[in-house]
Design an enzyme around this catalytic site. Structure first.
Site, PDB file in Angstrom:
ATOM      1  N   LEU A 345       0.803  -1.216   0.000  1.00 22.99           N
ATOM      2  CA  LEU A 345       0.000   0.000   0.000  1.00 22.99           C
ATOM      3  C   LEU A 345       0.839   1.270   0.000  1.00 22.99           C
ATOM      4  CD1 LEU A 345      -2.976  -0.892   2.350  1.00 22.99           C
ATOM      5  CD2 LEU A 345      -3.134  -0.107  -0.002  1.00 22.99           C
ATOM      6  N   ARG A 349      -0.010   5.208  -1.147  1.00 21.26           N
ATOM      7  CA  ARG A 349       0.027   6.267  -0.140  1.00 21.26           C
ATOM      8  C   ARG A 349       1.275   7.129  -0.243  1.00 21.26           C
ATOM      9  NH1 ARG A 349      -1.898   2.113   4.175  1.00 21.26           N
ATOM     10  NH2 ARG A 349      -4.142   2.297   4.027  1.00 21.26           N
ATOM     11  N   VAL A 471      -9.705   7.846  -1.227  1.00 21.20           N
ATOM     12  CA  VAL A 471      -9.098   6.575  -1.637  1.00 21.20           C
ATOM     13  C   VAL A 471      -7.874   6.245  -0.784  1.00 21.20           C
ATOM     14  CG1 VAL A 471      -9.948   6.757  -3.997  1.00 21.20           C
ATOM     15  CG2 VAL A 471      -7.710   7.685  -3.441  1.00 21.20           C
ATOM     16  N   GLU A 472      -7.483   4.969  -0.812  1.00 22.46           N
ATOM     17  CA  GLU A 472      -6.361   4.456  -0.012  1.00 22.46           C
ATOM     18  C   GLU A 472      -6.557   4.722   1.474  1.00 22.46           C
ATOM     19  OE1 GLU A 472      -4.119   2.558  -1.002  1.00 22.46           O
ATOM     20  OE2 GLU A 472      -3.861   2.856  -3.152  1.00 22.46           O
ATOM     21  N   GLY A 473      -7.802   4.729   1.921  1.00 22.15           N
ATOM     22  CA  GLY A 473      -8.117   4.986   3.323  1.00 22.15           C
ATOM     23  C   GLY A 473      -8.584   6.418   3.503  1.00 22.15           C
TER      24      GLY A 473
END
Length: 807
Positions: A345, A349, A471-473
């Site tokens: 990830l 990020r 996105v991505e958390g």
């Protein structure tokens, strides 16, 4: 009398000796208690260990949390969390530029595809043009990270970031389309975890664009909480005893899914008959699924705020595939998906999303500064008004910060670091800074920003800001749970060791970690006190230049942060992770220390350019202001038994009387804003990597043309103003004024022509688009095509099999 004196002396001496003996005995006892490990462990550490376990004082770590914490590495974040950072080490970290090959790609194919792409046309078409899709495949844009031996470019993190930043600044759909296959997805996972057969089959096809990849992670009930995945797989035996996996899923928000030919999937794998010999519940696993497989459902799209990139739902119903071919890593990859995801990830990020934000802030810098210099009110460029200078300085200062952090972080990633906490900081901070910067840009451009059309350079960027935020958390969870939640355990020199020792009943390790932690807290308490009393003047800095005072302040911030973090951890224990307002403030301090360090490194690595001093100073003053705000929030809200009154009273009062930071001054903001409006090398450096068209039909190109002409004509305009003040010319319309000045010999013909050209360019640059009523009904409104009859048409059919031959 001579005989009594010795008696009196002996009695007094005896008392002193007894007192001294008692003190020595006490000191010896304490020395044995604390200094002899075997005694200390039995007398102190063992009871402490039992009490802490019984009270559940330290947070329990679930298997998924443990995998997340163990994933990646601790990098410079460990230094900043320590309270006593080694700034020489931080300054000596790599700050890389691109290789000649990478720069050639950026200035060749990337520049060309930017020329081919018109932002407005993409939104009207609701897709990239076929020519752009073909060009992306031909030039290997989907294989930026794939090694050369498989036909990819094998670019560094720095190059991947630079490409995505440039593309995204030109058009979000273009940037996202290239970003996703080079972020978390099949290629990234295959490179690190795939079998040789999987790598040999898929990677060349992905590099050539023959396969379009997507990766399906998010579900309706599993967003940031990926551990709640409901998608499932089951191992079974097929014909001839070969192992297969049967998959079922329901995913959403999956970029490129509708046109994908190979789908990466995260799911929970079960093996009811223990055919793999690993148990029946194997956990999260990742697989590769050709989308032509029976049972795969594709074909629908979401509409993410009208930004027309492919973002889609997908389903799978009893999709059956050979296990060894489907599972990433084959049978060995069963149950390893969560680790794979956590370790990978960082690409999204740490590289992709910060890159999109960097391209965005640079575009706003360029557009807003040009508009401020060109647009006039009351006879003056609006950039000279203090009300405009204020947001313009914020744009310039924050752009300097974001680019510094992007370059610094990529340096660590290029060296092989996988800092989960730093990449979470980067995702959160850069996307939030972009949101703030584009809001300021919209304010400066006013009506020019809100009128959509081919001439608008900012509206679609503003429209798409929330996409990168989510996105991505989602940013809220990234800030409150990941940055400090993971950082407090992962980056702290002792916390994780204590937790692991408690979990394993390792008294020796607990004893060493706990008492080391106690010494650590005491040292940071003293450092924080001294630095606060001296405002960091006694701290060491790795430089003697203009950055030195800021390094000393960073030392002050780090020691205070480390001490207060230990106070919170020591008093709240495992409950701290539920105090998300507090953890968010700790995350803000941690993040701004990291961003500040990146700014200082940038200024030093770029040779301390004198003209950049206002930008560096503004950035650092802003960083310390954010740190101060967060500390004040902690002092006001941290509830510590026996210490709350001290925190909310004297400590909060002292913090306000002796702040570590305050907002950048008006004069500093003026210097930043003024520099931004001057065309030339500095402005080009600060926005390096953008596609800046020379075509005056392009919105940015038109602004740049007007800026250059207006700046060159400024001395002539001053001459006319002086003539008006002296009564040689009347106050009148600029066009008439030039004619009169020419007639009176105040201007020659060449100078008059320059002024007229500048005025013409200025007028063109501030125009907005308009449409006939018929054109408007055929024009995309908010990114959604509006049919003439006003009735919205809905696609209701889904296709079950998709093997795209063309995007």
């Amino acid at each position: 009398m001579g005989e009594k004196a010795p008696v009196f002396f002996t009695h007094q001496n005896h008392g002193n000796i007894m007192a001294m003996r008692n003190k020595l005995i006490g000191a010896a006892a304490l020395g044995v208690l604390f200094g002899v490990p075997a005694v200390r462990r039995k007398a102190l550490s063992k009871p402490l260990m039992k009490g802490m376990k019984k009270a559940g004082f330290l947070p329990t770590i679930s298997p998924t949390e443990k995998t997340a914490i163990d994933a990646g590495t601790v990098w410079v974040d460990g230094e900043l969390f320590s309270g006593h950072p080694n700034f020489k080490r931080l300054l000596n970290e790599d700050y890389p530029d691109l290789t000649p090959e990478e720069r050639a790609f950026l200035e060749g194919p990337v520049e060309e595809v930017c020329r081919m792409t018109k932002d407005w046309d993409v939104f009207q078409r609701r897709d990239l043009s076929p020519e752009v899709w073909d060009f992306l495949k031909k030039e290997g844009f989907f294989g930026l990270i794939i090694p050369k031996k498989y036909g990819g470019h094998g670019f560094s993190a720095s190059a991947n970031s630079a490409v995505v930043a440039k593309l995204n600044a030109r058009n979000q759909v273009l940037g996202i389309t290239v970003m996703v296959p080079n972020s978390l997805g099949p290629a990234e996972l295959l490179i690190h975890y795939g079998t040789k057969a999987q790598q040999d089959h898929y990677l060349p096809r992905l590099a050539r664009g023959e396969d379009i990849p997507a990766f399906a992670l998010t579900e309706p009930n599993a967003g940031s909480d990926a551990g709640a995945i409901q998608s499932s797989g089951e191992v079974f035996k097929g014909k001839g005893g070969k192992l297969y996996v049967r998959l079922n899923w329901h995913k959403r928000y999956i970029t490129l899914a509708a046109i994908s030919s190979v789908l990466g999937l995260a799911f929970k794998l079960k093996d009811p008959n223990n055919l793999l010999g690993k148990g029946t519940d194997l956990g999260i696993t990742c697989a590769l699924i050709p989308t032509a497989t029976q049972g795969v459902v594709l074909g629908k799209r979401h509409d993410p705020l009208g930004i027309p990139f492919y973002n889609c739902p997908t389903e799978g119903h009893n999709v059956e595939l050979p296990l060894e071919e489907a599972l990433i890593g084959g049978a060995k990859g069963a149950g390893q998906g969560w680790r794979m995801l956590m370790e990978s990830l960082a690409a999204g990020r740490g590289i992709s999303l910060p890159a999109t934000s960097t391209g965005g802030v640079k575009l706003v810098y360029r557009v807003a500064s040009a508009h401020a210099a060109v647009r006039k009110q009351f006879g003056l460029p609006i950039g000279k008004f203090e009300g405009i200078e204020e947001p313009l300085a914020r744009i310039g200062g924050k752009t300097y910060i974001v680019e510094a952090a992007r370059r610094y972080t990529n340096g660590g990633l290029d060296k092989g670091a996988k800092p989960a906490v730093v990449t979470a900081m980067m995702k959160y901070s850069t996307t939030e800074l972009f949101r703030e910067v584009i809001n300021d840009g919209m304010d400066i451009l006013g009506g020019n920003a809100i009128s959509r059309g081919p001439s608008n350079a900012l509206a679609h960027g503003y429209q798409g800001v929330p996409v990168s935020i989510t996105v991505e958390g989602a940013n809220i969870l990234t800030r409150t749970l990941m940055v400090f939640g993971q950082g407090a355990i992962r980056c702290h020199p002792y916390a994780l060791k204590e937790i692991q020792a408690l979990e394993s009943d390792d008294l020796v390790s607990f004893d060493k970690a706990f008492w080391g932690h106690i010494v650590h807290v005491g040292a940071n308490k003293m450092r924080a006190l001294v630095h606060s009393m001296t405002r960091g003047a006694l701290a060491q800095a790795p430089t003697n230049g203009p950055t030195a005072p800021y390094y000393r302040k960073l030392a002050w911030a780090s020691s205070s942060f480390a001490f207060m973090a230990d106070v919170a951890m020591g008093t709240l224990g495992g409950n701290l992770k539920r105090k998300e307002k507090l953890t968010g403030r700790f995350a803000d301090i941690f993040t701004w220390m990291y961003l500040g360090n990146a700014v200082l490194t940038r200024f030093e690595k770029e040779g301390r350019p004198a003209e950049d001093l206002p930008f560096m100073r503004w950035a650092m003053e802003y960083a310390f202001w954010q740190i101060q705000e967060a500390f004040d929030g902690i002092y006001a809200n941290l509830e510590v038994p026996g210490l709350s009154l001290m925190l909310k009273g004297p400590m909060r009062w002292w913090s306000r009387m002796n702040p570590i930071g305050s907002p950048p001054s008006d004069e500093l903001g003026h210097q930043v804003a003024a520099a931004m409006q001057v065309p030339g090398p500095q402005r080009d450096r600060h926005t390096a990597g953008l596609h800046v068209s020379r075509d005056t039909a392009d919105p940015l190109g038109r602004l740049e043309h007007a800026l250059r002409l207006s700046h060159a004509a400024a001395p002539l305009e001053r001459r006319l103003k002086d003539a008006i003040k002296q009564g040689a010319l009347p106050k009148t319309h600029p066009a008439k004024l030039v004619v009169l000045a020419l007639e009176k010999g105040i201007l020659n013909e060449e100078e008059a022509a320059r002024l007229q050209a500048a005025e013409k360019a200025r007028s063109a640059a501030i125009q907005v688009d308009s449409f006939t009523l018929e054109e408007y009904l055929e024009t995309s409104v908010g990114g959604v095509a509006a049919p003439k009859n006003g009735a919205a048409k809905r696609e209701t059919k889904s296709r079950k099999v998709k093997t795209p031959t063309s995007a």
